[in-house]
Structure formats: C-alpha cells, structure tokens
Design an enzyme around this catalytic site. Sequence first.
Site, PDB file in Angstrom:
ATOM      1  CE  LYS A 222      -2.562  -1.243   3.602  1.00 20.48           C
ATOM      2  NZ  LYS A 222      -3.462  -0.988   4.520  1.00 20.48           N
TER       3      LYS A 222
ATOM      4  NE  ARG B 290       7.554  -6.942   8.003  1.00 26.97           N
ATOM      5  CZ  ARG B 290       6.132  -5.982   7.973  1.00 26.97           C
ATOM      6  NH1 ARG B 290       5.755  -5.142   6.872  1.00 26.97           N
ATOM      7  NH2 ARG B 290       5.797  -6.010   9.379  1.00 26.97           N
TER       8      ARG B 290
ATOM      9  NE  ARG C 177       1.053  -7.387  12.353  1.00 21.58           N
ATOM     10  CZ  ARG C 177       2.286  -7.959  12.497  1.00 21.58           C
ATOM     11  NH1 ARG C 177       2.338  -8.149  14.016  1.00 21.58           N
ATOM     12  NH2 ARG C 177       2.879  -8.515  11.740  1.00 21.58           N
TER      13      ARG C 177
ATOM     14  NE  ARG D 277      10.177  -4.099  10.931  1.00 20.16           N
ATOM     15  CZ  ARG D 277       9.847  -2.968  11.304  1.00 20.16           C
ATOM     16  NH1 ARG D 277       9.640  -2.488  11.843  1.00 20.16           N
ATOM     17  NH2 ARG D 277      10.286  -2.157   9.854  1.00 20.16           N
TER      18      ARG D 277
ATOM     19  NE  ARG E 163      -8.653   2.110  12.501  1.00 23.39           N
ATOM     20  CZ  ARG E 163      -7.443   1.159  13.572  1.00 23.39           C
ATOM     21  NH1 ARG E 163      -6.483   1.033  12.601  1.00 23.39           N
ATOM     22  NH2 ARG E 163      -8.138   1.382  14.623  1.00 23.39           N
TER      23      ARG E 163
END
Length: 222
Positions: A14, A123, A167, A156, A89
């Site tokens: 995004k 990541r 998530r 992370r 949201r």
Amino acid sequence: MRKYVIMGVQGSGKGTQSALLAGDLDLVHISVGDIFRWHVKNHTKLGAQVRRLVAAGELVGDDLVEDVVSDRLHLHDWNYGFIIDGFPRNRRQAEFFLESYDIDGVIHLDLPDEEVRRRVLARRLCSRCGMDYNLIAHRPSTEGRCDVCGGELVTRTDDTPDALARRLRDYHTKIDPVLELFRRKEYVMTVDARAGKTTVQQAIRASLGLPPHTPSRPGETA
Ligand SMILES: [Zn+2]
C-alpha cells in the site's frame, strides 16, 4: 481533484503504490500509520497516548483514528486530491466518508494470506541503523549484515507467525465488512498485488482510467 482510498493487508504494498500514484498525480498521501509514527517519534501528547496503548498490547481505537484523519483532511492542502491509507476502519466511518468526500474510487490490493505470511516473515531490520530489508525483495549483500552500517539484521518482535496470524485475523474481521460496503456501492477496483511493483502500479492506473506510469527515478523499475 481525485480522491482515493487504498486498502490491503499489511505487506500488500500500500505504501509503495500510494507513493507512486501520489507522486505522479500531486495527490497528498495520507497514511494513518505514518501519522501515528510521526507523533510517537516527535513525542507529542497523541504520541504518548499511542505509545501507552501499544505497550498495553492494545490497538489504537477507531475514534482516535477518525479524529486524526479528520484533522488531517481539514488542513485542506490537498489541492489535487488525496489517497488515504488506513481509513476507514468500520462501516460507520465508511458511510460517513462516502457522504462527506465524494470518493472517486477504492483501490483494493488483493494479496492472499499465504503470500502475506511469506513476505512479512521475510522482513528484517538493522539493529543498529533501522534500515529495512526483505529476504525476498531486498536482500543484504552479506547475509545477516546491514549494507549501510554492518549492523546485525534482526526480526521485528511483532513479526512472528503467531502475531501475524492474529493481525491477519483482526484485519479480516474489521476490514472485510468495510470492503464489502464499498463493493456494494461499486467503488472497488481490485488489483492482484502478487506481481512486481511496476506491474501492480500499471494495473491500478488501468483500473482507474489513468495513463500508465513512466518510471523515471533511478532504481524505480520492476
Ligand atoms: Zn544498518
């Protein structure tokens, strides 16, 4: 004036796609995540509030997000329009937003959860300078070491399979109904986000009836 909403799970690109579109069309890119990160980094009152929520393992509430977006839009610096990321949201916000801002389109970056897992779990972050890496798309030249400062690359703390699964579940529970509402009103352009970034950008342009993007900056290829 063009007003777009961009939606997609974490890892769907995004930020990258919004920046490409905003850069060429002179749109203001309003990223709710970036706004909150800015407040945290600059130790504002709002930043302290966000930091407390995150430390308690809670999410930033919809009302707080709504206030931040509303303040941002009231700056009216978006002469050529905006592309907004991270809002709305919930259905109420979506309905209100449609009534208030006369949206031109909702760009939905579609990425299967399996691919999100592959991308997000690849990541890495430099523990010294904070530079981002990705073992699929942006590998360091020496394994486990930062190209810039030689620091150690780490994962992370919230990029574990369990945290990501949570998530993803939260995202679908929350955002799928918003997408459904936009879809019913025929605003949604779904773009397959599995392809390379230039291909995805061209697909966005085509679906919005805009001329193709011409890569100009160095390194900005597929
Ligand atoms: Zn580094």
